[in-house]
Structures are given as C-alpha cells and as structure tokens.
Design a protein around this motif. Structure first.
Motif, PDB file in Angstrom:
ATOM      1  N   SER A 125       0.858  -1.102  -0.086  1.00  0.00           N
ATOM      2  CA  SER A 125       0.100  -0.070  -0.019  1.00  0.00           C
ATOM      3  C   SER A 125       0.886   1.299  -0.060  1.00  0.00           C
ATOM      4  O   SER A 125       2.157   1.152  -0.121  1.00  0.00           O
ATOM      5  N   ALA A 178       0.854   0.976  -4.030  1.00  0.00           N
ATOM      6  CA  ALA A 178      -0.636   1.924  -4.575  1.00  0.00           C
ATOM      7  C   ALA A 178      -1.497   1.908  -3.597  1.00  0.00           C
ATOM      8  O   ALA A 178      -1.657   1.151  -2.486  1.00  0.00           O
ATOM      9  N   GLN A 180      -4.580   2.000  -3.609  1.00  0.00           N
ATOM     10  CA  GLN A 180      -5.599   0.999  -3.559  1.00  0.00           C
ATOM     11  C   GLN A 180      -5.512  -0.093  -2.539  1.00  0.00           C
ATOM     12  O   GLN A 180      -6.617  -0.623  -2.330  1.00  0.00           O
ATOM     13  N   ARG A 229     -11.961  -1.154  -4.634  1.00  0.00           N
ATOM     14  CA  ARG A 229     -10.725  -0.597  -5.163  1.00  0.00           C
ATOM     15  C   ARG A 229      -9.576  -1.480  -4.826  1.00  0.00           C
ATOM     16  O   ARG A 229      -8.756  -1.888  -5.798  1.00  0.00           O
ATOM     17  N   TYR A 233      -7.668  -3.503  -8.018  1.00  0.00           N
ATOM     18  CA  TYR A 233      -6.476  -3.318  -8.488  1.00  0.00           C
ATOM     19  C   TYR A 233      -5.688  -4.634  -8.549  1.00  0.00           C
ATOM     20  O   TYR A 233      -4.805  -4.668  -9.395  1.00  0.00           O
ATOM     21  N   ASP A 236      -6.567  -6.159 -12.044  1.00  0.00           N
ATOM     22  CA  ASP A 236      -6.061  -5.366 -13.212  1.00  0.00           C
ATOM     23  C   ASP A 236      -4.293  -5.378 -12.980  1.00  0.00           C
ATOM     24  O   ASP A 236      -3.860  -5.216 -14.230  1.00  0.00           O
ATOM     25  N   ASN A 237      -3.766  -5.509 -11.868  1.00  0.00           N
ATOM     26  CA  ASN A 237      -2.348  -5.097 -11.856  1.00  0.00           C
ATOM     27  C   ASN A 237      -1.714  -6.357 -11.230  1.00  0.00           C
ATOM     28  O   ASN A 237      -0.182  -6.527 -11.830  1.00  0.00           O
ATOM     29  N   SER A 256      -7.911  -4.527   3.675  1.00  0.00           N
ATOM     30  CA  SER A 256      -7.475  -4.510   2.214  1.00  0.00           C
ATOM     31  C   SER A 256      -7.249  -6.102   1.876  1.00  0.00           C
ATOM     32  O   SER A 256      -7.738  -6.563   0.760  1.00  0.00           O
TER      33      SER A 256
END
Ligand SMILES: O=C(O)[C@@H](CO)OP(=O)(O)O
Length: 324
Positions: A125, A178, A180, A229, A233, A236-237, A256
C-alpha cells in the motif's frame, strides 16, 4: 466459516538461475502493465544512457521476445506488523503510522518464513507500515536481491530514479506502492480507542462497523467499498503478473487483504465477517491454471511440507541451497 490465516512462503530466485532472457532488456523485472504505463525500452547500447525512459508510447513498450515465464506462480500476502496504533488499540484506517519494535520483529520473522519462496515483484500500500513490513521481510530473503520502490509520482521522479546497470537491475526487486491497497478508510473512527468506542456505541454496532461486509463506519468505507478498489487493483495489476509467471509478494492491511482473500477464496459476504488476519503472518497461495490455491502458513522456511506444495517451489529452494 471462520478463517484465521497466517502463512509463510518460501524461496527466491537464485541469481544464476534467473536467466536474462526472462526479462529481455527489462528494468527490475518491471511488470507488463506497469511497463506499459511507465516505461519504454530505449534503443541504445551506450553505457552512459538510461536503459529505460518514461513511456512515450505504450505501443512501443512490449518487446517482441517477451514470453510467459511459467504456468504457475506464488503469491504471498502479509498483513503489516504491529503498528503504534495497533499497540494503543486505536482505529487506524488511512492514518499513516509506523511499526512498533514488535512490528519490526514480526516483519523480520515473516521474512525468515518466506526466505525460500521466490519473489519477483512486490506490491505494497502507500502506507509506511506496509512498506516497512515488505522491506524488513526482504532483508531476510535468501536471494539477497534489493527491493527498490518505483517512483511514478512525476516524470522527474521516474527519471531521477533510473538504474543504469542491467546487472544491478537483475539483482533488484521492483516494489510498487498503490493507494488502492491501503487499509479501509475508517472515517470518523480514525484515532478513536476501539474499546471506548464499543462502550459508547455498543459492542454489536462496533463489531458491524469493523467486520460486516456492507455496513460502513461513520463517513468511512465498508469492506465492500474497500474491496471495490483493492480487488479491482488486484485483478488489473497483480493477477496479470501471476498469470505471466511472476511471483508476487503483497504487503498490505487487515481489511484490504480481507477483501482480496474474499476474492481469492470465493468467500461469501457472510463468511468474510469471521476472517481475521494476524499482524506479520505471511500467507501463501499458488496460482495455477487460473486458480488460486491457498497453502496456509508454513511454520518455517525449512518445513518440508511447504516444498511439497509444488515442484517449482522445491526446485527453487534447491537452487538456493546449491548456489548460496
Ligand atoms: O484500525 C484499523 O485500521 C484496523 C486494522 O488495525 O482495525 P480493525 O481490526 O478494526 O479493522
């Protein structure tokens, strides 16, 4: 279904087994997506020139020779070690507080546990407690590679942090921070004592704020909002990196990571309410055939069972044993 997770992962890439062809001309094993966004390969052989430049055109970013590394990859999740506000029992959320001495020790211990598990890429993070945890854990890794935070906050930050030696890059592990992956935003609870809040609003109410999926704390994020989020993330990543064969470590937060584990383990919104993560305990998954298989928390880097999980992990450890 209540689930308490901890785990520990294993190996590292021994330098000699890490073929340059895995990442032809790549900086720091930079992942496909980030590479697409942030870099282009500079066509120069000059030792004075940077090997990478900020992206000018994403279409120029993927080398023709870029091939999938493996059909299998390791994923390690670590909740950060104890923070100063964990110690004081305060709601923390997105307040950026560091680790306690105990948290530092937990991060180092986590590192020992994953010291034989390969790590090609690290996501954290944007909060210092997660970043400290990742960095401290990597001091214990047997690969002895150097984790390097990629700075993309400005073009200058990208340019000024270039590494000019390909050999040095090969001995590095990119760290992507990130927001997110940050802890859920705890709204008006941030900075309040958890016990006093339960006395004031009632244990049941506070439990719903802390562990329910849909109910947000006052002016904060519900786990559902946090998942929107964090899981996006991840999909996608991070997942594309695993699909490519890159081994990934994620250092993040209780909530998270709960939302990401909910996605990986296909937990229902009811089941996730009883998912608790301890500070500083690594959790290992294997990604294979587009499926995530949870492998729990090995007790130590030498635990035989860990290496029985996959041939690839066992081979990686053997390579370390032979090389180091
Ligand atoms: O305060 C926080 O940010 C979190 C994690 O420490 O607390 P909780 O366990 O209530 O989600």
């Amino acid at each position: 279904m209540a689930t308490v997770v901890s785990h520990q992962a294993i190996a590292s890439h021994k330098p000699s087994s890490f073929k340059a062809s895995h990442f032809p001309k790549e900086p720091l094993n930079v992942p496909i997506k980030l590479r697409q966004k942030q870099f282009k390969i500079q066509a120069t052989s000059s030792s004075q020139a940077p090997l990478l430049d900020p992206v000018l055109s994403p279409s120029k970013t993927i080398p023709q020779s870029y091939k999938k590394k493996s059909n299998e990859a390791s994923l390690i999740l670590i909740r950060h070690g104890e923070s100063l506000w964990n110690e004081k029992n305060l709601f923390t959320g997105c307040v950026d507080v560091p680790l306690t001495e105990k948290g530092v020790a937990e991060a180092i211990q986590a590192g020992k546990r994953i010291s034989n598990i390969p790590v090609d890429l690290i996501f954290t993070s944007s909060l210092i407690r997660a970043q400290m945890t990742a960095m401290l854990a990597m001091t214990q890794h047997r690969c002895k590679k150097v984790p390097i935070i990629l700075h993309d906050e400005s073009e200058k930050a990208q340019t000024w942090s270039h590494v000019f030696s390909e050999e040095t890059r090969k001995q590095s592990i990119p760290v992507i921070a990130a927001w997110q992956l940050n802890e859920r935003m705890y709204g008006e609870l941030q900075g309040l004592n958890k016990e006093e809040t339960a006395e004031r609003y009632g244990t049941q109410q506070v439990h719903e704020w802390r562990r329910s999926y849909h109910i947000p704390p006052p002016k904060g994020e519900s786990l559902e909002m946090c998942a929107e989020r964090a899981v996006a993330y991840f999909e996608d990543n991070i997942q594309p990196e695993l699909a490519f064969g890159n081994n990934v470590l994620i250092a993040a937060h209780g909530n998270s990571l709960r939302s990401i584990i909910m996605y990986l383990d296909k937990l229902t919104s009811q089941e996730v309410t009883s998912l608790e993560l301890s500070t500083g305990l690594p959790l290992l998954y294997i990604f294979k055939d587009r499926k995530f298989m949870r492998r729990g928390s090995p007790v130590g880097p030498t635990e035989a069972g860990v290496y029985a999980y996959t041939k690839r992990l066992a081979q990686y450890r053997q390579t370390l044993d032979e090389t180091l």
